[in-house]
Design a protein around this motif. Structure first.
Motif, mmCIF file in Angstrom:
data_model
loop_
_atom_site.group_PDB
_atom_site.id
_atom_site.type_symbol
_atom_site.label_atom_id
_atom_site.label_comp_id
_atom_site.label_asym_id
_atom_site.label_seq_id
_atom_site.Cartn_x
_atom_site.Cartn_y
_atom_site.Cartn_z
ATOM 1 N N ARG A 247 58.910 -18.395 -153.949
ATOM 2 C CA ARG A 247 58.451 -17.288 -154.818
ATOM 3 C C ARG A 247 57.351 -16.478 -154.120
ATOM 4 N NH1 ARG A 247 60.375 -17.493 -159.934
ATOM 5 N NH2 ARG A 247 61.124 -19.490 -160.670
ATOM 6 N N GLU A 248 56.418 -17.185 -153.485
ATOM 7 C CA GLU A 248 55.282 -16.481 -152.862
ATOM 8 C C GLU A 248 55.704 -15.602 -151.685
ATOM 9 O OE1 GLU A 248 51.769 -19.851 -153.698
ATOM 10 O OE2 GLU A 248 52.409 -19.457 -151.666
ATOM 11 N N ASN A 249 56.800 -16.000 -151.006
ATOM 12 C CA ASN A 249 57.077 -15.370 -149.706
ATOM 13 C C ASN A 249 58.378 -14.589 -149.597
ATOM 14 O OD1 ASN A 249 54.714 -16.256 -147.994
ATOM 15 N ND2 ASN A 249 55.365 -18.181 -148.918
ATOM 16 N N ALA A 250 59.110 -14.447 -150.707
ATOM 17 C CA ALA A 250 60.327 -13.617 -150.657
ATOM 18 C C ALA A 250 59.949 -12.191 -150.249
ATOM 19 C CB ALA A 250 61.035 -13.628 -152.008
ATOM 20 N N ARG A 251 58.765 -11.724 -150.682
ATOM 21 C CA ARG A 251 58.315 -10.352 -150.346
ATOM 22 C C ARG A 251 58.101 -10.193 -148.842
ATOM 23 N NH1 ARG A 251 53.048 -11.422 -153.808
ATOM 24 N NH2 ARG A 251 54.644 -12.726 -154.735
ATOM 25 N N HIS A 252 57.973 -11.327 -148.132
ATOM 26 C CA HIS A 252 57.834 -11.280 -146.668
ATOM 27 C C HIS A 252 59.170 -11.568 -145.973
ATOM 28 C CE1 HIS A 252 53.539 -10.912 -147.042
ATOM 29 N NE2 HIS A 252 53.474 -12.019 -147.750
ATOM 30 N N ASN A 253 60.261 -11.502 -146.751
ATOM 31 C CA ASN A 253 61.581 -11.709 -146.158
ATOM 32 C C ASN A 253 61.754 -13.136 -145.618
ATOM 33 O OD1 ASN A 253 64.150 -10.895 -145.333
ATOM 34 N ND2 ASN A 253 63.420 -10.224 -143.325
ATOM 35 N N ILE A 254 61.141 -14.078 -146.354
ATOM 36 C CA ILE A 254 61.227 -15.496 -145.958
ATOM 37 C C ILE A 254 61.964 -16.252 -147.065
ATOM 38 C CG2 ILE A 254 59.885 -17.604 -145.507
ATOM 39 C CD1 ILE A 254 57.629 -15.640 -144.497
ATOM 40 N N ARG A 255 62.976 -17.022 -146.661
ATOM 41 C CA ARG A 255 63.747 -17.812 -147.632
ATOM 42 C C ARG A 255 63.427 -19.293 -147.457
ATOM 43 N NH1 ARG A 255 68.476 -18.449 -146.985
ATOM 44 N NH2 ARG A 255 68.929 -17.621 -144.919
ATOM 45 N N VAL A 256 63.357 -19.999 -148.587
ATOM 46 C CA VAL A 256 63.009 -21.423 -148.552
ATOM 47 C C VAL A 256 63.951 -22.174 -149.506
ATOM 48 C CG1 VAL A 256 61.147 -23.104 -148.792
ATOM 49 C CG2 VAL A 256 60.581 -20.725 -148.298
ATOM 50 N N ASN A 257 64.658 -23.153 -148.988
ATOM 51 C CA ASN A 257 65.600 -23.919 -149.820
ATOM 52 C C ASN A 257 65.539 -25.407 -149.469
ATOM 53 O OD1 ASN A 257 67.223 -21.838 -151.393
ATOM 54 N ND2 ASN A 257 67.370 -21.007 -149.312
ATOM 55 N N CYS A 258 66.171 -26.197 -150.307
ATOM 56 C CA CYS A 258 66.243 -27.647 -150.071
ATOM 57 C C CYS A 258 67.688 -28.115 -150.165
ATOM 58 C CB CYS A 258 65.488 -28.414 -151.158
ATOM 59 S SG CYS A 258 63.752 -28.015 -151.291
ATOM 60 N N THR A 259 68.007 -29.137 -149.397
ATOM 61 C CA THR A 259 69.222 -29.892 -149.675
ATOM 62 C C THR A 259 68.780 -31.220 -150.292
ATOM 63 O OG1 THR A 259 69.313 -31.039 -147.553
ATOM 64 C CG2 THR A 259 70.431 -28.893 -147.689
ATOM 65 N N ALA A 260 69.664 -31.808 -151.076
ATOM 66 C CA ALA A 260 69.354 -33.089 -151.713
ATOM 67 C C ALA A 260 70.521 -34.041 -151.434
ATOM 68 C CB ALA A 260 69.132 -32.889 -153.211
ATOM 69 N N PRO A 261 70.465 -34.736 -150.291
ATOM 70 C CA PRO A 261 71.569 -35.646 -149.958
ATOM 71 C C PRO A 261 71.637 -36.833 -150.906
ATOM 72 C CG PRO A 261 70.167 -35.242 -148.025
ATOM 73 C CD PRO A 261 69.453 -34.692 -149.224
ATOM 74 N N GLY A 262 72.852 -37.362 -151.038
ATOM 75 C CA GLY A 262 73.043 -38.697 -151.598
ATOM 76 C C GLY A 262 73.192 -39.639 -150.417
ATOM 77 N N ALA A 263 73.717 -40.827 -150.673
ATOM 78 C CA ALA A 263 73.833 -41.817 -149.601
ATOM 79 C C ALA A 263 74.680 -41.262 -148.456
ATOM 80 C CB ALA A 263 74.455 -43.088 -150.151
ATOM 81 N N THR A 264 74.128 -41.340 -147.279
ATOM 82 C CA THR A 264 74.762 -40.751 -146.091
ATOM 83 C C THR A 264 74.912 -41.829 -145.031
ATOM 84 O OG1 THR A 264 73.702 -38.664 -146.651
ATOM 85 C CG2 THR A 264 74.544 -38.858 -144.413
ATOM 86 N N GLU A 265 76.051 -41.760 -144.330
ATOM 87 C CA GLU A 265 76.375 -42.797 -143.345
ATOM 88 C C GLU A 265 75.496 -42.658 -142.100
ATOM 89 O OE1 GLU A 265 80.665 -42.978 -143.006
ATOM 90 O OE2 GLU A 265 80.299 -43.953 -141.082
ATOM 91 N N THR A 266 74.433 -43.424 -142.054
ATOM 92 C CA THR A 266 73.520 -43.382 -140.914
ATOM 93 C C THR A 266 73.439 -44.802 -140.353
ATOM 94 O OG1 THR A 266 71.673 -43.874 -142.365
ATOM 95 C CG2 THR A 266 72.141 -41.545 -141.993
ATOM 96 N N PRO A 267 72.872 -44.980 -139.162
ATOM 97 C CA PRO A 267 72.751 -46.341 -138.614
ATOM 98 C C PRO A 267 72.066 -47.298 -139.601
ATOM 99 C CG PRO A 267 72.160 -44.720 -136.943
ATOM 100 C CD PRO A 267 72.416 -43.953 -138.205
ATOM 101 N N LEU A 268 71.040 -46.768 -140.316
ATOM 102 C CA LEU A 268 70.329 -47.611 -141.277
ATOM 103 C C LEU A 268 71.274 -48.071 -142.401
ATOM 104 C CD1 LEU A 268 67.430 -48.611 -141.901
ATOM 105 C CD2 LEU A 268 67.222 -46.667 -143.453
ATOM 106 N N MET A 269 72.104 -47.138 -142.857
ATOM 107 C CA MET A 269 73.050 -47.446 -143.939
ATOM 108 C C MET A 269 74.076 -48.482 -143.463
ATOM 109 S SD MET A 269 73.097 -46.536 -147.027
ATOM 110 C CE MET A 269 72.426 -44.948 -147.379
#
Ligand SMILES: NC(=O)c1ccc[n+]([C@@H]2O[C@H](COP(=O)([O-])OP(=O)(O)OC[C@H]3O[C@@H](n4cnc5c(N)ncnc54)[C@H](O)[C@@H]3O)[C@@H](O)[C@H]2O)c1
Length: 246
Positions: free
Chosen positions: A166-188
């Motif tokens: 919200r603060e920085n859209a006026r500066h042409n900056i976009r900010v987003n998140c991904t929210a993974p579920g369980a993902t196949e990694t070495p730890l998993m």
């Protein structure tokens, strides 16, 4: 492909970080890698078959993190894209945890994000352009047993990301998140060897009946950093095969 400028990937020595390094390199970015694990960093550079540079940083240390950002911009150029994948927790019950553990979880999963974002964002504001993605977790939306403080820290990242969006859209900056579920990694895979039933139970909750891959996570990060996502900001996108639909 023409260079899209510099992308900084944090947690770049980890599973999703490594996939992001490879994908953003293919997308045409000059990728700077940050992690505390040098072996992981070397492996990620090798996997991406790039001549990317890495910085060994304990991201819970504000000075180390700010110094690395300054060095990256001095040596490679302005950071156009920031992909935050750093994260950590142990699967323990809140009632059994110590406050030392809580402080570490909050430091790695929340404060570390602030330490890197502050100097990067300042440069983006000056240049009036930039894109930021945080890899959070579906635990931030629905909670997860064994990850209470981690889920809280990831939810804090989501709220922080929306606020700076919200603060920085006026500066042409976009900010987003991904929210993974369980993902196949070495730890998993390690968890699967120790407790195959637990992974089976997790998979049953996913409509696609499988775990995600680090590459599938990186694909969404790539999209959110691309011009195709130019009308998207302040969003938390579940990348969990439909595990949560909210
Ligand atoms: N793997 C999953 O199933 C899953 C699910 C949901 C969310 N996530 C989140 O996705 C992100 C990536 O997860 P991953 O599976 O690739 O984990 P990973 O453990 O493979 O990678 C995380 C990286 O962060 C680095 N790191 C940890 N503490 C650090 C510190 N103090 N300073 C610098 N680097 C540090 C580690 O060295 C590691 O390379 C994390 O934020 C994690 O919380 C993972």
């Amino acid at each position: 492909m023409t260079s899209k400028g510099v992308a900084l990937v944090t947690g770049a020595g980890g599973a999703m970080g490594s996939a992001c390094v490879a994908r953003l390199t293919r997308d045409g970015y000059k990728v700077a890698l940050m992690d505390k694990n040098e072996d992981g960093l070397k492996e990620s550079v090798k996997k991406a078959s790039s001549d990317s540079k890495y910085w060994i940083v304990d991201q819970t240390n504000e000075t180390e993190t700010r110094t690395a950002v300054q060095e990256i911009e001095d040596q490679l150029g302005p950071i156009e894209a920031l992909a935050n994948t750093v994260g950590w927790c142990e699967g323990t019950k809140f009632a059994d945890e110590s406050s030392d553990y809580w402080h570490k979880v909050v430091a790695v999963n929340y404060l570390a994000e602030l330490y890197v974002t502050h100097p990067v964002l300042k440069g983006m504001i000056e240049r009036e352009r930039g894109k930021i993605v945080y890899i959070t977790s579906d635990a931030a939306k629905i909670g997860t047993g064994g990850e209470a403080v981690y889920a809280g820290a990831k939810a804090a990242v989501c709220a922080f990301a929306k606020s700076i969006a919200r603060e920085n859209a006026r500066h042409n900056i976009r900010v987003n998140c991904t929210a993974p579920g369980a993902t196949e990694t070495p730890l998993m895979r390690e968890v699967e060897q120790q407790n195959p039933e637990m992974i089976k139970r997790m998979v049953k909750l996913v409509p696609f009946r499988r775990l995600g891959t680090p590459e599938e996570q990186a694909d969404v990060v790539s999209f959110l950093l691309s011009d195709d996502a130019r009308w998207i900001t302040g969003q938390v996108i579940s990348t969990s095969g439909g595990l949560t639909m909210c």
